[in-house]
Each structure stands twice: as C-alpha cells, then as structure tokens.
Scaffold this motif. Sequence first.
Motif, PDB file in Angstrom:
ATOM      1  N   THR A  68       0.821  -1.209   0.000  1.00  0.00           N
ATOM      2  CA  THR A  68       0.000   0.000   0.000  1.00  0.00           C
ATOM      3  C   THR A  68       0.858   1.264   0.000  1.00  0.00           C
ATOM      4  OG1 THR A  68      -0.175  -0.003   2.430  1.00  0.00           O
ATOM      5  CG2 THR A  68      -1.920  -1.122   1.177  1.00  0.00           C
ATOM      6  N   ASP A  69       2.108   1.132   0.438  1.00  0.00           N
ATOM      7  CA  ASP A  69       3.011   2.285   0.401  1.00  0.00           C
ATOM      8  C   ASP A  69       3.641   2.462  -0.976  1.00  0.00           C
ATOM      9  OD1 ASP A  69       2.703   3.187   3.030  1.00  0.00           O
ATOM     10  OD2 ASP A  69       4.092   1.675   3.788  1.00  0.00           O
ATOM     11  N   GLU A  70       3.509   1.449  -1.823  1.00  0.00           N
ATOM     12  CA  GLU A  70       4.131   1.494  -3.144  1.00  0.00           C
ATOM     13  C   GLU A  70       3.149   1.926  -4.231  1.00  0.00           C
ATOM     14  OE1 GLU A  70       5.545  -2.448  -3.761  1.00  0.00           O
ATOM     15  OE2 GLU A  70       6.884  -2.431  -2.020  1.00  0.00           O
ATOM     16  N   THR A  71       1.867   1.632  -4.021  1.00  0.00           N
ATOM     17  CA  THR A  71       0.859   1.925  -5.040  1.00  0.00           C
ATOM     18  C   THR A  71      -0.473   2.236  -4.369  1.00  0.00           C
ATOM     19  OG1 THR A  71      -0.412   0.992  -6.879  1.00  0.00           O
ATOM     20  CG2 THR A  71       0.396  -0.556  -5.239  1.00  0.00           C
ATOM     21  N   ASP A  72      -1.298   3.044  -5.035  1.00  0.00           N
ATOM     22  CA  ASP A  72      -2.606   3.360  -4.473  1.00  0.00           C
ATOM     23  C   ASP A  72      -3.660   2.326  -4.856  1.00  0.00           C
ATOM     24  OD1 ASP A  72      -3.049   3.864  -7.136  1.00  0.00           O
ATOM     25  OD2 ASP A  72      -3.720   5.932  -6.869  1.00  0.00           O
ATOM     26  N   GLU A  73      -3.274   1.337  -5.652  1.00  0.00           N
ATOM     27  CA  GLU A  73      -4.241   0.366  -6.178  1.00  0.00           C
ATOM     28  C   GLU A  73      -4.907  -0.428  -5.060  1.00  0.00           C
ATOM     29  OE1 GLU A  73      -5.834  -3.396  -7.328  1.00  0.00           O
ATOM     30  OE2 GLU A  73      -3.842  -3.253  -6.430  1.00  0.00           O
ATOM     31  N   ILE A  74      -4.140  -0.804  -4.019  1.00  0.00           N
ATOM     32  CA  ILE A  74      -4.693  -1.623  -2.944  1.00  0.00           C
ATOM     33  C   ILE A  74      -5.732  -0.833  -2.159  1.00  0.00           C
ATOM     34  CG2 ILE A  74      -4.170  -2.982  -0.902  1.00  0.00           C
ATOM     35  CD1 ILE A  74      -2.955  -4.097  -3.454  1.00  0.00           C
ATOM     36  N   ASP A  75      -5.361   0.366  -1.742  1.00  0.00           N
ATOM     37  CA  ASP A  75      -6.296   1.195  -0.972  1.00  0.00           C
ATOM     38  C   ASP A  75      -7.565   1.480  -1.763  1.00  0.00           C
ATOM     39  OD1 ASP A  75      -4.995   1.663   1.512  1.00  0.00           O
ATOM     40  OD2 ASP A  75      -3.604   3.004   0.509  1.00  0.00           O
ATOM     41  N   ARG A  76      -7.404   1.820  -3.016  1.00  0.00           N
ATOM     42  CA  ARG A  76      -8.578   2.176  -3.817  1.00  0.00           C
ATOM     43  C   ARG A  76      -9.466   0.957  -4.078  1.00  0.00           C
ATOM     44  NH1 ARG A  76      -8.284   7.397  -5.753  1.00  0.00           N
ATOM     45  NH2 ARG A  76      -6.240   8.401  -5.633  1.00  0.00           N
ATOM     46  N   ALA A  77      -8.861  -0.216  -4.253  1.00  0.00           N
ATOM     47  CA  ALA A  77      -9.649  -1.434  -4.431  1.00  0.00           C
ATOM     48  C   ALA A  77     -10.464  -1.726  -3.175  1.00  0.00           C
ATOM     49  CB  ALA A  77      -8.733  -2.617  -4.756  1.00  0.00           C
ATOM     50  N   LEU A  78      -9.828  -1.571  -2.021  1.00  0.00           N
ATOM     51  CA  LEU A  78     -10.531  -1.770  -0.749  1.00  0.00           C
ATOM     52  C   LEU A  78     -11.675  -0.775  -0.609  1.00  0.00           C
ATOM     53  CD1 LEU A  78     -10.784  -2.890   2.176  1.00  0.00           C
ATOM     54  CD2 LEU A  78      -9.031  -1.228   2.844  1.00  0.00           C
ATOM     55  N   ASP A  79     -11.395   0.487  -0.871  1.00  0.00           N
ATOM     56  CA  ASP A  79     -12.400   1.528  -0.684  1.00  0.00           C
ATOM     57  C   ASP A  79     -13.550   1.396  -1.671  1.00  0.00           C
ATOM     58  OD1 ASP A  79     -10.854   2.482   1.367  1.00  0.00           O
ATOM     59  OD2 ASP A  79      -9.844   3.997   0.147  1.00  0.00           O
ATOM     60  N   ARG A  80     -13.256   0.952  -2.895  1.00  0.00           N
ATOM     61  CA  ARG A  80     -14.333   0.739  -3.862  1.00  0.00           C
ATOM     62  C   ARG A  80     -15.273  -0.360  -3.385  1.00  0.00           C
ATOM     63  NH1 ARG A  80     -10.266   1.889  -7.801  1.00  0.00           N
ATOM     64  NH2 ARG A  80      -9.722  -0.318  -7.932  1.00  0.00           N
ATOM     65  N   ARG A  81     -14.719  -1.425  -2.840  1.00  0.00           N
ATOM     66  CA  ARG A  81     -15.574  -2.516  -2.343  1.00  0.00           C
ATOM     67  C   ARG A  81     -16.421  -2.034  -1.171  1.00  0.00           C
ATOM     68  NH1 ARG A  81     -12.413  -8.342  -2.775  1.00  0.00           N
ATOM     69  NH2 ARG A  81     -11.457  -7.963  -4.801  1.00  0.00           N
ATOM     70  N   LEU A  82     -15.821  -1.254  -0.284  1.00  0.00           N
ATOM     71  CA  LEU A  82     -16.568  -0.758   0.863  1.00  0.00           C
ATOM     72  C   LEU A  82     -17.680   0.193   0.423  1.00  0.00           C
ATOM     73  CD1 LEU A  82     -13.635  -0.141   3.359  1.00  0.00           C
ATOM     74  CD2 LEU A  82     -15.433  -1.853   3.589  1.00  0.00           C
ATOM     75  N   ARG A  83     -17.395   1.044  -0.544  1.00  0.00           N
ATOM     76  CA  ARG A  83     -18.445   1.962  -1.006  1.00  0.00           C
ATOM     77  C   ARG A  83     -19.580   1.191  -1.677  1.00  0.00           C
ATOM     78  NH1 ARG A  83     -17.189   7.341  -4.243  1.00  0.00           N
ATOM     79  NH2 ARG A  83     -16.871   8.075  -2.107  1.00  0.00           N
ATOM     80  N   THR A  84     -19.258   0.156  -2.455  1.00  0.00           N
ATOM     81  CA  THR A  84     -20.301  -0.655  -3.082  1.00  0.00           C
ATOM     82  C   THR A  84     -21.211  -1.263  -2.025  1.00  0.00           C
ATOM     83  OG1 THR A  84     -18.903  -1.181  -4.991  1.00  0.00           O
ATOM     84  CG2 THR A  84     -20.738  -2.676  -4.533  1.00  0.00           C
ATOM     85  N   ILE A  85     -20.614  -1.740  -0.929  1.00  0.00           N
ATOM     86  CA  ILE A  85     -21.398  -2.295   0.176  1.00  0.00           C
ATOM     87  C   ILE A  85     -22.258  -1.205   0.799  1.00  0.00           C
ATOM     88  CG2 ILE A  85     -21.228  -3.282   2.493  1.00  0.00           C
ATOM     89  CD1 ILE A  85     -18.631  -4.682   1.474  1.00  0.00           C
ATOM     90  N   ALA A  86     -21.681  -0.020   0.992  1.00  0.00           N
ATOM     91  CA  ALA A  86     -22.424   1.095   1.577  1.00  0.00           C
ATOM     92  C   ALA A  86     -23.600   1.488   0.693  1.00  0.00           C
ATOM     93  CB  ALA A  86     -21.496   2.290   1.791  1.00  0.00           C
ATOM     94  N   GLU A  87     -23.395   1.504  -0.609  1.00  0.00           N
ATOM     95  CA  GLU A  87     -24.476   1.863  -1.528  1.00  0.00           C
ATOM     96  C   GLU A  87     -25.608   0.842  -1.462  1.00  0.00           C
ATOM     97  OE1 GLU A  87     -22.351   2.091  -5.167  1.00  0.00           O
ATOM     98  OE2 GLU A  87     -21.736   4.188  -4.877  1.00  0.00           O
TER      99      GLU A  87
END
Length: 204
Positions: A68-87
């Motif tokens: 996660t310190d090398e790329t934003d892909e991990i954080d954004r993948a996690l956050d996208r899944r969480l937002r989908t659940i929230a929606e």
Amino acid sequence: MTDDDVPTARSVDSDLFITVSGPPGCGATTLCEGLSAALDCGYVSGGDIFRDLADERDVSLSQLIAKTDETDEIDRALDRRLRTIAEKWGASSKPFVLESRLAGWLAGNRADLRIWLDAPDEVRVDRTRDREEMEAEMRVREVSEAGRYKSYYDIDISDQSFYDLSINTARWSPEATLEMVLTAIEEYDPEVDEGAFPTDDFEL
C-alpha cells in the motif's frame, strides 16, 4: 477474541445503517459483533475485505500492507468494495453495520449513525498483542494511512467533527460501550435529524 469476549446484547428494533471507525485496537470488532447480535443484522469489516484482497493476491497481510506504500491500487480497491457495500445497504432500509477507518466517509449521507472509537495508545497496543502486526508496524501503518487518505481523497482522518458519537473505549467496558450505542440507536429520530453533517461522495 473468544465468544466470551463478545458482550451479551439486548434486542433492538431498528433499520439504521451504522458505520463504525477507529484505529487498530479501538474495540470496533467487539462493538460490531454486539451490534450485529442486538440488531439481528450482518456487518462487514474493512479488515476482512483487506484479508480477502491478500488472499486473492496470494500474499500475507504484512506484504499487502507494504504494497500500500508502493501503489494506491490496494487502498482504492478496498475503498471501492466498501463503497459498493455502503451503496447497497444504504438503499435497503434494513439494519447494517459497516466497519473501517473510512467507513463514515465512504458511506457519506447513506449512513444514519456514524461512530468513532478510540483509546490511548498503550491500551490499543495491549489489545492487539495477539495480532500479526507488531506495535511498531501498527504505529507506522497509522501514520502512513493518514498520509495516504489526505493525498488520495483530501480527508483528514483525525477530523471527528462529522461523527455522531465519539467514544474512548478505555473508559468503559465493552458492555457499557455497546449499551451507549444501543441507547443512541433507540433514541434516534430520523424526523428530527437536524444535526447531521453532510458529506459528499469523493472519487475513488
């Protein structure tokens, strides 16, 4: 955590979508399990989804944290899944609990009640001694995450102004913490919801 550590919950009739946030060792898992039992509903943890991402990539948690310190892909993948659940649950009119550091932000105005938990560093360190990451790792991750949230989304994770409840879980037992939150849930009146802080969706 064993089953004996989970507070015995009373039953509460509610259809609220609740978010729970806080740093490692804040007591979020214990509270979410108690809320799940009391509301007879499911809950999703950002930590569980993070573990799913690690399994999908066939790496350890420590390795994924390092990435996660090398790329934003991990954080954004996690956050996208969480937002989908929230929606999904925000539109369901059914009780649900979503837990992660950014759950309140990701759920935005879909959330009915946003909760922040915290405790002094020494208490949180003691609570997390049996986890995979060591104390130093935990502290480094917290600082690193705060910087990434600010860089990615312009979110100040230390800003607690928009949370409905902020609880120092070192001051009360897990049972007392759960009782406080259940009382807030029972007393919540959506018709008199004048104090909510609106939050706009941000790009993930």
